[in-house]
Enzyme design. Sequence first.
Site, PDB file in Angstrom:
ATOM      1  N   SER A 196       0.941  -1.325  -0.087  1.00 19.98           N
ATOM      2  CA  SER A 196       0.012  -0.087  -0.081  1.00 19.98           C
ATOM      3  C   SER A 196       1.013   1.307   0.096  1.00 19.98           C
ATOM      4  CB  SER A 196      -1.015  -0.071   1.335  1.00 19.98           C
ATOM      5  OG  SER A 196      -1.886  -1.114   1.010  1.00 19.98           O
ATOM      6  N   ASP A 207      -8.708  -4.633   2.688  1.00 18.15           N
ATOM      7  CA  ASP A 207      -7.587  -5.271   2.626  1.00 18.15           C
ATOM      8  C   ASP A 207      -7.305  -6.232   3.868  1.00 18.15           C
ATOM      9  OD1 ASP A 207      -4.704  -5.389   1.864  1.00 18.15           O
ATOM     10  OD2 ASP A 207      -4.421  -4.397   3.706  1.00 18.15           O
TER      11      ASP A 207
HETATM   12 ZN   LIG Z   1      -2.444  -5.142   2.607  1.00 12.26          ZN
END
Ligand SMILES: [Zn+2]
Length: 349
Positions: free
Chosen positions: A73, A244
């Site tokens: 990320s 996520d």
């Molecule tokens: Zn992640």
Amino acid sequence: MRLKFSHFLLLIVFSSYSQNQKHTNIILMIGDGMGLTQISSGMYANNNATALEEFEFVGLSKTYSSDQIVTDSAASGTAMATGYKTLNGVLGIDSQNIPQMSILEHCNAMGYYTALLATSSIVHATPASFYAKVPARSQYQDIALQLSEHNVDLFIGGGKKHFESREDGRNLLKEMKGYEFVTSLKEFEKSMSDKIGYFTYSDEPPTLTNGRSPGLESLVEISLQKISSKNSPFFMMIEGSQIDWGSHDNNLDYMLSEFQEFDRAIKKVLEFAKKDGNTLVIVTADHETGGLSLIGGNVSKGRVKGTFSTKGHSGTMVPVFSYGPHSNLFSGIYENTAIFDKMKQAVTP
Ligand SMILES: [Zn+2]
């Protein structure tokens, strides 16, 4: 030279014209780990509907980082925020070790009001990629210090402890002059301050199913009321951070509840953008997480069955949905860095 009356009139007409030339607002929404399968599963589990169906253009973004086909990320956030690919784990610094200005910082320099909202801590990789320049995303205390010295006007997320319980003994909340720190949705709603920090949790916020509150849609709604009452254009980044985390856990129900909250926030944003008419909305992901496959279920019953192929991220392209002025720029297939370029183009008069 004597100014003729007709010149004077022309001057008035011209100056009022240029005042009415409005800058485009941008709302960038990042579903962390929100690949096409997360969206598909979330849609089927939600009576076969998602707010994303109302968007005008759809594109695909190549998410790989400067060193790996599977990004994290930090690298992907940096690519979208600054227009430069970088190494996994790095925030705001390109692969040649040069710190780069983010779209939030470009907008800020142009007089935009700026806001960051996340369902993680505010120092986590995605929000941090818009203001921090550090070689490692885990440097939370340095990232907090950089936010305290930045001029993000409004920020909402967890992570208060990185500001007030620090190894250097400083209390950044006391050093951040001009900010009002609100502690509830009510206080937030009432605040008349230009600069607001709203720490929703001391650490990382819990999952929605474990009671995280307030809901992202309420935070978005009140933020938009506040921001639109200002007399300046704005840039806002909203992250659905835990799509996520649910996918890392290979926990479909966790992922679905986080996606559906993000979807409700998208709906609020779209309602605003439709009324406003001058706001570009972009919804995308930094990468896919979990290598999720949708392998069964029942559309009419809103049931989905999925399997994950990894506990980490995957390297598949992710969709980009756009609505509003300049939204046509976002159709096609392009690098994740082009998201910065296109946003920059949209705000450049
Ligand atoms: Zn992640």
